[in-house]
Design a protein around this motif. Structure first.
Motif, PDB file in Angstrom:
ATOM      1  N   UNK A   9       0.978  -1.185  -0.140  1.00 12.82           N
ATOM      2  CA  UNK A   9      -0.153  -0.012   0.097  1.00 12.82           C
ATOM      3  C   UNK A   9       0.728   1.187   0.215  1.00 12.82           C
ATOM      4  N   UNK A  10       0.331   2.115  -1.035  1.00 10.51           N
ATOM      5  CA  UNK A  10       1.065   4.110  -0.753  1.00 10.51           C
ATOM      6  C   UNK A  10      -0.437   4.177  -0.299  1.00 10.51           C
ATOM      7  N   UNK A  11       0.159   5.140   0.492  1.00 15.21           N
ATOM      8  CA  UNK A  11      -1.251   5.898   1.001  1.00 15.21           C
ATOM      9  C   UNK A  11      -0.872   7.330   0.269  1.00 15.21           C
ATOM     10  N   UNK A  12      -1.841   8.490   0.880  1.00 14.15           N
ATOM     11  CA  UNK A  12      -1.827   9.407   0.367  1.00 14.15           C
ATOM     12  C   UNK A  12      -0.574   9.857  -0.773  1.00 14.15           C
ATOM     13  N   UNK A  82      -2.737  16.358  -8.473  1.00 14.99           N
ATOM     14  CA  UNK A  82      -2.971  16.895  -7.806  1.00 14.99           C
ATOM     15  C   UNK A  82      -3.853  15.829  -6.331  1.00 14.99           C
ATOM     16  N   UNK A  83      -5.175  15.185  -6.991  1.00 15.22           N
ATOM     17  CA  UNK A  83      -4.964  14.388  -6.486  1.00 15.22           C
ATOM     18  C   UNK A  83      -5.043  13.100  -5.413  1.00 15.22           C
ATOM     19  N   UNK A  84      -4.538  12.616  -4.444  1.00 16.12           N
ATOM     20  CA  UNK A  84      -4.545  12.326  -3.164  1.00 16.12           C
ATOM     21  C   UNK A  84      -5.231  10.369  -3.596  1.00 16.12           C
ATOM     22  N   UNK A  85      -4.003   9.789  -3.787  1.00 19.34           N
ATOM     23  CA  UNK A  85      -4.731   8.174  -4.200  1.00 19.34           C
ATOM     24  C   UNK A  85      -4.080   7.709  -2.618  1.00 19.34           C
ATOM     25  N   UNK A  86      -4.494   6.424  -2.361  1.00 15.81           N
ATOM     26  CA  UNK A  86      -4.343   4.694  -1.880  1.00 15.81           C
ATOM     27  C   UNK A  86      -4.067   4.137  -3.315  1.00 15.81           C
TER      28      UNK A  86
END
Length: 123
Positions: A9-12, A82-86
């Protein structure tokens, strides 16, 4: 019986661009992929924290150290710069294996500038 367990998992992760004229996938800084054990072409589930959309695609490496998180092809319609993803990948395991499993996870700082938290991440 096998169960599906979180592997990586890669967060933010902050989206650096969205390129619609592409075959498709999500380009991820190769160093970040290595940290969590993601492989080229590996299926990933993407959760867009900013707009709430979820979708599946596959991971491709972007240049190491580039801090790139690039939505490509159809995936580019699921978010914008610019969106933050998980970013998540999963593995099939027996229940016995799953009890001892610890996923590799990292949390990124603003603009993917550094890793601010990690668990079981590779060196």
């Amino acid at each position: 019986m096998l169960v599906q367990i979180l592997k990586s998992k890669i967060l933010r992760a902050e989206t650096t661009d969205a390129i619609k004229d592409y075959e498709g996938s999500l380009a991820i800084d190769e160093l970040l992929m290595k940290k969590v054990g993601l492989m080229y072409g590996e299926k990933i589930l993407v959760g867009n924290i900013t707009n709430g959309k979820r979708f599946e695609t596959y991971a491709i490496p972007a240049p190491a150290g580039s801090k790139t998180i690039s939505l490509r092809g159809a995936a580019a319609h699921m978010g914008q710069k610019g969106d933050l993803l998980v970013l998540m990948s999963f593995a099939m395991m027996t229940p016995e294996e799953a009890k001892a499993w610890v996923p590799s996870t990292i949390t990124l700082a603003e603009h993917n500038s550094k890793i601010i938290k990690s668990q079981n991440a590779l060196q």
